[in-house]
Motif scaffolding. Structure first.
Motif, mmCIF file in Angstrom:
data_model
loop_
_atom_site.group_PDB
_atom_site.id
_atom_site.type_symbol
_atom_site.label_atom_id
_atom_site.label_comp_id
_atom_site.label_asym_id
_atom_site.label_seq_id
_atom_site.Cartn_x
_atom_site.Cartn_y
_atom_site.Cartn_z
ATOM 1 N N GLN A 301 -29.885 -38.422 -33.960
ATOM 2 C CA GLN A 301 -30.882 -37.361 -34.041
ATOM 3 C C GLN A 301 -31.934 -37.423 -32.780
ATOM 4 O OE1 GLN A 301 -32.581 -37.913 -37.981
ATOM 5 N NE2 GLN A 301 -31.090 -36.424 -38.848
ATOM 6 N N PHE A 397 -23.421 -34.748 -44.684
ATOM 7 C CA PHE A 397 -24.769 -34.548 -44.271
ATOM 8 C C PHE A 397 -25.523 -35.890 -44.401
ATOM 9 C CE2 PHE A 397 -23.766 -30.281 -44.778
ATOM 10 C CZ PHE A 397 -23.693 -29.881 -43.306
ATOM 11 N N TRP A 398 -26.436 -36.388 -43.722
ATOM 12 C CA TRP A 398 -27.107 -37.582 -43.591
ATOM 13 C C TRP A 398 -27.543 -38.014 -45.102
ATOM 14 C CZ3 TRP A 398 -26.136 -41.277 -40.383
ATOM 15 C CH2 TRP A 398 -25.758 -41.020 -39.113
ATOM 16 N N SER A 399 -28.417 -36.962 -45.810
ATOM 17 C CA SER A 399 -29.161 -37.319 -46.778
ATOM 18 C C SER A 399 -28.137 -37.602 -48.151
ATOM 19 C CB SER A 399 -29.852 -36.217 -47.276
ATOM 20 O OG SER A 399 -29.246 -34.922 -47.513
ATOM 21 N N THR A 435 -26.759 -34.211 -37.772
ATOM 22 C CA THR A 435 -27.084 -33.678 -39.310
ATOM 23 C C THR A 435 -26.294 -34.518 -40.184
ATOM 24 O OG1 THR A 435 -25.232 -31.993 -39.121
ATOM 25 C CG2 THR A 435 -27.609 -31.325 -38.544
ATOM 26 N N SER B 165 -31.289 -35.079 -43.057
ATOM 27 C CA SER B 165 -30.174 -34.514 -42.360
ATOM 28 C C SER B 165 -30.695 -33.497 -41.209
ATOM 29 C CB SER B 165 -29.399 -33.752 -43.163
ATOM 30 O OG SER B 165 -29.041 -34.346 -44.532
ATOM 31 N N ARG B 166 -32.036 -33.365 -41.179
ATOM 32 C CA ARG B 166 -32.568 -32.340 -40.196
ATOM 33 C C ARG B 166 -31.723 -31.027 -40.122
ATOM 34 N NH1 ARG B 166 -34.417 -35.455 -35.122
ATOM 35 N NH2 ARG B 166 -35.952 -36.758 -35.778
ATOM 36 N N THR B 167 -31.676 -30.610 -41.541
ATOM 37 C CA THR B 167 -30.913 -29.224 -41.702
ATOM 38 C C THR B 167 -32.273 -28.304 -42.362
ATOM 39 O OG1 THR B 167 -29.983 -29.510 -43.677
ATOM 40 C CG2 THR B 167 -28.604 -30.004 -41.639
ATOM 41 N N GLN B 223 -23.392 -23.233 -32.717
ATOM 42 C CA GLN B 223 -23.476 -24.482 -32.826
ATOM 43 C C GLN B 223 -24.719 -25.171 -33.443
ATOM 44 O OE1 GLN B 223 -24.198 -24.727 -28.167
ATOM 45 N NE2 GLN B 223 -21.928 -25.480 -28.078
ATOM 46 N N VAL B 226 -24.336 -25.269 -39.535
ATOM 47 C CA VAL B 226 -23.470 -26.265 -40.219
ATOM 48 C C VAL B 226 -22.992 -25.755 -41.346
ATOM 49 C CG1 VAL B 226 -24.499 -28.214 -38.819
ATOM 50 C CG2 VAL B 226 -25.371 -27.596 -41.084
ATOM 51 N N ARG B 271 -29.162 -26.877 -37.962
ATOM 52 C CA ARG B 271 -29.788 -27.950 -37.677
ATOM 53 C C ARG B 271 -31.099 -27.492 -37.253
ATOM 54 N NH1 ARG B 271 -26.737 -28.677 -32.097
ATOM 55 N NH2 ARG B 271 -28.384 -27.230 -31.467
ATOM 56 N N ARG B 273 -35.008 -29.248 -35.313
ATOM 57 C CA ARG B 273 -35.555 -30.686 -34.540
ATOM 58 C C ARG B 273 -36.790 -30.492 -34.743
ATOM 59 N NH1 ARG B 273 -31.607 -29.851 -29.472
ATOM 60 N NH2 ARG B 273 -29.768 -30.664 -30.530
#
Lengths: 519, 519
Positions: A301, A397-399, A435, B165-167, B223, B226, B271, B273
């Motif tokens: 990230q 997704f990461w979570s 993500t 997940s930073r989404t 990009q 997701v 995504r 940030r």
């Protein structure tokens, strides 16, 4: 020794890897199998029994297109093109099962010959299965009706290098090591190193959305492709005038992953990079998988990402490390592999240290690098010993990653234990994104009397667990026939219908890969 | 003042930007127009004349779906939803041309209401044009038959932030500044800042494959996406279980860029940030465009890329800089803008210096930053003065960029000179990739008696030049109706047929955006 020095391996049918360099199971591993109740089978592999192929009349039209010398119907050639390299594929091979064998193998020599083969097969209503490296592990070569294989190995050229744009045009039949070698002569690398690297080809990478071990640094294959040429029964589709465009949907991404169901990708234009002049691989220890996951997520990230980034869980770390002292003398913990194409990046190491990682040096890194294509070689001797061994993979997704890992592991353990064969389940993360990440599972147990059915049951349980936990049915193996139903559920009935409509346009006779990707 | 502090602008029909903060043409600019032969037109804008809208019966079924208070048919509301903001659109607006005016505007309040509106309109064979920000510059809102506009402004929620997940899940009607403000409250940024930022919306970004001014750092909108939810006349399509997948084609990339022809995107998962705590913008001077191009290509291919990277050509540099001393007192040369979200990166500056660049300080950078959304405001006062002013853009692989620039410039100059109105043509690169870059052209000339026809002729010449030079017809504006024929030629007849087949599945009554993207 870098990837461009590795030879292309002519795979032996039914057994993975370079036959000149087999891997023997360590005695300790054979002993360990006993704890899983693995027993060496009484019977060995059975020879295939030939069955009638195409008639002379059917062959004449193929010979007319590509020349008689580029059509083969002998048993050896057809058997060598039968299925791919999943464990069920290998088991069927050992059983001499010719049910999925092609009726002939055709070797076109150009895009135009591929076009002509497809048009002729459409006219004759003869199904076609394209094959580049033939390394599918998801049933991607097993059509649902009789077929001929179109082997693309004669499309083996590096057509063009555009040094200003840093792109290369590669034909579909170029194998991984050949591509690297051709590009190395010009000072470039593609940087795509999947575990099937020794045998797989450019066309297969594209058709199945491959992702390689250096994906953290070089990206996935579908991210490398900026242009492609597709031969269909109705003609050519050429896509990609710019890196990115707002001119409609990105149709390159509709062809990538279409697994031969829409047409045969005959060449791609790919991004290339200068060859690295140095490489570094090292191991990092974390207290547990959760801590390691947090650390690699931080790199994914906020960077800076290395080229290779992999994290084994506790079970895989324990199995893979013959010497537990590698992890700093501690017992337990998990191992991450961190690799750099180019200079060592201290900032990456700093992030890992701050996240609780302990640098355990180049030893484990080099061990991984040297053996990076060897793990699949172990499967055949394990099968020889009577073990059931297979892999599967997903991404989320990461979570959702921790729960996904627990759910899949639980499903595999439950299913195989219920069948009387409690398994060992190993897991690693090998591909990270900002993500989310992939999860790759290896399963080992004793075989039941019906190992194909045994795995089918376990795999179905794992697939259901993946869907319930919100993962995708495949991060880099593809759909093939094995994942077709799960895939249909994943994208939903309207999307499936849309894909079928695209196929109907490009392949109105439905000769292309029947039963693969779509029913 | 950052992007999250900017207000959402309620665009005035037929005139770009915040009506509370118009831009006046500098007197010097008005003088300069005289050199191009620009004459202030005698007649001013004409009021639109209403024409009959929907019948009461047709309205009742829409009111039944969304409530009578969320259906409008008054002239003001319909006129405000007429077309977008291309120069031909503005000229038609000034002429009071109501030929493209919707018959009603419907404001659904949820995904389910969008579904119901689409199903009902399909049943009644009533065409539908989705509108989020309404900022199309390619005729993306001008359907080929009578229609109702589905305005998504009530879908204005930040539904979820997944910090691991930073989404973020954002509804389609959230405007650019609102999205940034909502995310800023949580400490995040999307980082998508197209020139239409003040008015455009999330759904439009997605439907038209938008790319923002900070694309070097944050990537394009396609990009960032997701996951997405699409409402179609036949139901819902939901896509995106993982950052990337090998489960078939990437269907997200089939929906992104579909411009409302396949369905209405009601929400996306994007995504995000962390918000940067510092920003730096500066100017760099290069001897000429070619030298600047080599420098920015070096950054795009070998890094480290800044967040914003733009390069004006000699003509644009001369016009944009009131004070030529900005470029170090020299005459000539070209200006690049380099911006960093986060710490200043000396390594980036070192690459530019090594490539012959001269740092001309924060002045030009800050000037650009402050005015980054103001350039389009100039078009209306220029039109008021009688100038023809419009922009167009393309992208290609790096090796083709110089010839593409020359070809498009040449085509515009020839076409407009042939029409008796020699133009000024300015160009910049605003989006870079490792394999290529975009080119953005601004054209200014005197108007002929038929400025819409005048531009149509010039644009056709430019489009032919783009195709012949191997560029894409749009890098970030989209297809709409203006680029439809060029787009069809770009992807070829088989691909067009495949897209039509997808549309046929999702929109069998052909009510969605008829004539946009596809015929």
């Amino acid at each position: 020794m870098t990837e461009s020095d590795l030879p292309v391996v002519q795979l032996t049918p039914g057994r993975w890897g370079d036959p000149a360099h087999p891997v023997d199971l360590p005695a300790a591993a054979v002993d360990a199998l006993k704890h899983l109740g693995v027993r060496r089978p009484a019977a060995g592999p059975v020879d295939p029994v030939d069955r009638p192929g195409l008639t002379a009349e059917q062959l004449s039209f193929l010979a007319g297109v590509v020349g008689a010398e580029h059509v083969t119907t002998d048993l050896d050639s057809r058997w060598a093109h039968t299925r791919g390299y999943s464990t069920p594929d290998l088991l069927r091979h050992r059983a001499g099962d010719t049910s999925d064998m092609p009726d002939a193998v055709v070797y076109p020599g150009s895009h135009d010959e591929v076009l002509a083969v497809l048009a002729a097969c459409s006219d004759h209503n003869l199904a076609v299965v394209p094959s580049s490296g033939g390394t599918s592990v998801v049933g991607g070569l097993a059509a649902s009706r009789r077929f001929v294989t179109v082997d693309l190995r004669r499309l083996d050229q590096l057509v063009e290098v555009d040094e200003v744009s840093r792109t290369a045009t590669l034909q579909a039949g170029v194998r991984g090591p050949a591509a690297e070698s051709l590009l190395a002569d010009r000072g470039y690398t593609l940087g795509h190193f999947p575990q099937s690297y020794e045998g797989a080809s450019i066309g297969g990478y594209a058709a199945a959305r491959s992702s390689g071990q250096s994906s953290a640094g070089y990206g996935r294959f579908d991210q490398m492709v900026v242009g492609l040429t597709l031969a269909t029964p109705r003609g050519t589709v050429e896509l990609g005038r710019a890196p990115m465009s707002a001119a409609g949907p990105d149709l390159r991404q509709l062809v990538l992953g279409s697994e031969g169901a829409f047409g045969i990708i005959t060449s791609v234009v790919v991004r290339i990079r200068p060859r690295p002049t140095e490489r570094h691989f090292e191991g990092w220890r974390f207290e547990n998988f959760e801590a390691g996951l947090t650390a690699i997520r931080r790199l994914a990230q906020d960077g800076p990402l290395p080229t290779v980034l992999r994290l084994s869980d506790e079970a895989e770390t324990a199995v893979n490390l013959a010497d537990p002292d590698v992890l700093g003398g501690g017992t337990g913990g998990v191992l991450a592999i961190v690799g750099f194409d180019g200079p060592y990046t201290q900032a990456t190491a700093d992030v890992l240290t701050a996240a609780g990682g302990q640098n355990v040096g180049e030893g484990p890194g080099e061990t991984w690098r040297v053996g990076r294509y060897r793990a699949p070689y172990l499967r055949d001797p394990l099968l020889d010993e009577g073990a059931l061994v297979e892999t599967l993979e997903t991404a989320a997704f990461w979570s959702k990653v921790p729960a996904l890992k627990a759910a899949v592991t639980g499903a595999l353990v439950s299913s195989l234990t219920d069948q009387g064969t409690p398994p060992l389940v190993l897991c690693h993360v090998s591909h990270v994104y900002d993500t989310g990440a992939s999860l790759y599972f290896t399963v080992i147990s004793a075989q039941t009397h019906d190992p194909i059915g045994q795995w089918r049951t376990a795999k179905a349980a794992a697939s259901q667990a993946i869907a319930a936990a919100g993962g995708t049915i495949s991060h880099h193996h593809g759909v093939g026939t094995d994942h077709r139903e799960a895939y249909a559920e994943e994208i939903g009935p309207l999307a499936v219908e849309a894909l079928r409509a695209v196929k109907q346009v490009l392949d109105p006779s439905h000769v292309l890969n029947p039963g693969i990707l779509l029913t």
